[in-house]
Design a protein around this motif. Structure first.
Motif, PDB file in Angstrom:
ATOM      1  N   LEU A   9      29.065  65.516  59.021  1.00 58.64           N
ATOM      2  CA  LEU A   9      30.285  65.377  59.811  1.00 58.64           C
ATOM      3  C   LEU A   9      30.538  63.921  60.207  1.00 58.64           C
ATOM      4  CD1 LEU A   9      30.039  68.504  62.125  1.00 58.64           C
ATOM      5  CD2 LEU A   9      31.702  68.115  60.294  1.00 58.64           C
ATOM      6  N   LEU A  10      29.491  63.195  60.509  1.00 64.91           N
ATOM      7  CA  LEU A  10      29.659  61.788  60.866  1.00 64.91           C
ATOM      8  C   LEU A  10      30.241  60.976  59.719  1.00 64.91           C
ATOM      9  CD1 LEU A  10      26.367  61.113  62.834  1.00 64.91           C
ATOM     10  CD2 LEU A  10      28.695  61.065  63.752  1.00 64.91           C
ATOM     11  N   VAL A  11      29.832  61.312  58.509  1.00 61.77           N
ATOM     12  CA  VAL A  11      30.249  60.537  57.351  1.00 61.77           C
ATOM     13  C   VAL A  11      31.605  60.984  56.803  1.00 61.77           C
ATOM     14  CG1 VAL A  11      29.633  59.968  54.957  1.00 61.77           C
ATOM     15  CG2 VAL A  11      27.880  59.980  56.718  1.00 61.77           C
ATOM     16  N   THR A  12      31.898  62.270  56.903  1.00 67.61           N
ATOM     17  CA  THR A  12      33.093  62.797  56.234  1.00 67.61           C
ATOM     18  C   THR A  12      34.266  63.088  57.152  1.00 67.61           C
ATOM     19  OG1 THR A  12      32.283  65.067  56.374  1.00 67.61           O
ATOM     20  CG2 THR A  12      31.706  63.808  54.387  1.00 67.61           C
ATOM     21  N   PRO A  16      35.089  62.894  67.055  1.00 66.17           N
ATOM     22  CA  PRO A  16      34.299  62.151  68.038  1.00 66.17           C
ATOM     23  C   PRO A  16      32.837  62.605  68.005  1.00 66.17           C
ATOM     24  CG  PRO A  16      36.269  63.098  69.047  1.00 66.17           C
ATOM     25  CD  PRO A  16      36.161  63.664  67.663  1.00 66.17           C
ATOM     26  N   ILE A  17      31.941  61.731  68.421  1.00 65.88           N
ATOM     27  CA  ILE A  17      30.507  62.046  68.425  1.00 65.88           C
ATOM     28  C   ILE A  17      30.247  63.315  69.233  1.00 65.88           C
ATOM     29  CG2 ILE A  17      28.193  61.222  69.041  1.00 65.88           C
ATOM     30  CD1 ILE A  17      29.451  59.590  66.775  1.00 65.88           C
ATOM     31  N   ALA A  18      30.964  63.497  70.342  1.00 65.47           N
ATOM     32  CA  ALA A  18      30.778  64.698  71.174  1.00 65.47           C
ATOM     33  C   ALA A  18      31.098  65.964  70.387  1.00 65.47           C
ATOM     34  CB  ALA A  18      31.641  64.619  72.426  1.00 65.47           C
ATOM     35  N   ASP A  23      29.402  70.729  67.337  1.00 59.61           N
ATOM     36  CA  ASP A  23      29.467  71.467  66.063  1.00 59.61           C
ATOM     37  C   ASP A  23      28.103  71.568  65.385  1.00 59.61           C
ATOM     38  OD1 ASP A  23      32.161  71.734  66.498  1.00 59.61           O
ATOM     39  OD2 ASP A  23      32.784  70.379  64.895  1.00 59.61           O
ATOM     40  N   SER A  24      27.189  70.681  65.762  1.00 63.32           N
ATOM     41  CA  SER A  24      25.840  70.693  65.184  1.00 63.32           C
ATOM     42  C   SER A  24      24.869  71.541  65.992  1.00 63.32           C
ATOM     43  CB  SER A  24      25.307  69.261  65.085  1.00 63.32           C
ATOM     44  OG  SER A  24      26.124  68.500  64.233  1.00 63.32           O
ATOM     45  N   GLY A  25      25.365  72.138  67.076  1.00 63.37           N
ATOM     46  CA  GLY A  25      24.537  73.047  67.852  1.00 63.37           C
ATOM     47  C   GLY A  25      23.841  72.433  69.050  1.00 63.37           C
ATOM     48  N   PHE A  26      24.186  71.199  69.406  1.00 59.36           N
ATOM     49  CA  PHE A  26      23.573  70.562  70.561  1.00 59.36           C
ATOM     50  C   PHE A  26      24.394  70.849  71.807  1.00 59.36           C
ATOM     51  CE2 PHE A  26      21.501  68.387  67.161  1.00 59.36           C
ATOM     52  CZ  PHE A  26      20.264  68.010  67.671  1.00 59.36           C
ATOM     53  N   ALA A  27      23.709  71.139  72.909  1.00 64.58           N
ATOM     54  CA  ALA A  27      24.379  71.459  74.160  1.00 64.58           C
ATOM     55  C   ALA A  27      24.911  70.209  74.852  1.00 64.58           C
ATOM     56  CB  ALA A  27      23.435  72.204  75.096  1.00 64.58           C
TER      57      ALA A  27
END
Length: 63
Positions: A9-12, A16-18, A23-27
């Motif tokens: 997701l960061l590359v494509t 925003p980082i948040a 979306d990556s499953g981090f709270a």
């Protein structure tokens, strides 16, 4: 370890980082940031700049 999804997701995307963290499953963004930096050696924003694929922009029209 940051999931592959976060790196992808960061590359494509321009999310925003948040949003990438969520979306990556981090709270929380701070947990994503810490895990990402520990695993990849650089913060998410730096990773994005280093690995971003050039956008496919149309060439400028002749004048």
């Amino acid at each position: 370890m940051p999931p592959r999804r976060g790196r992808r997701l960061l590359v494509t995307t321009d999310l925003p980082i948040a949003a990438v963290a969520s979306d990556s499953g981090f709270a929380s963004v701070s947990r994503f940031y810490s895990a990402f930096k520990n695993e990849c050696g650089v913060p998410p924003a730096v990773y994005r700049r280093q690995h971003r694929r050039p956008s496919m922009k149309s060439p400028p029209e002749p004048s």
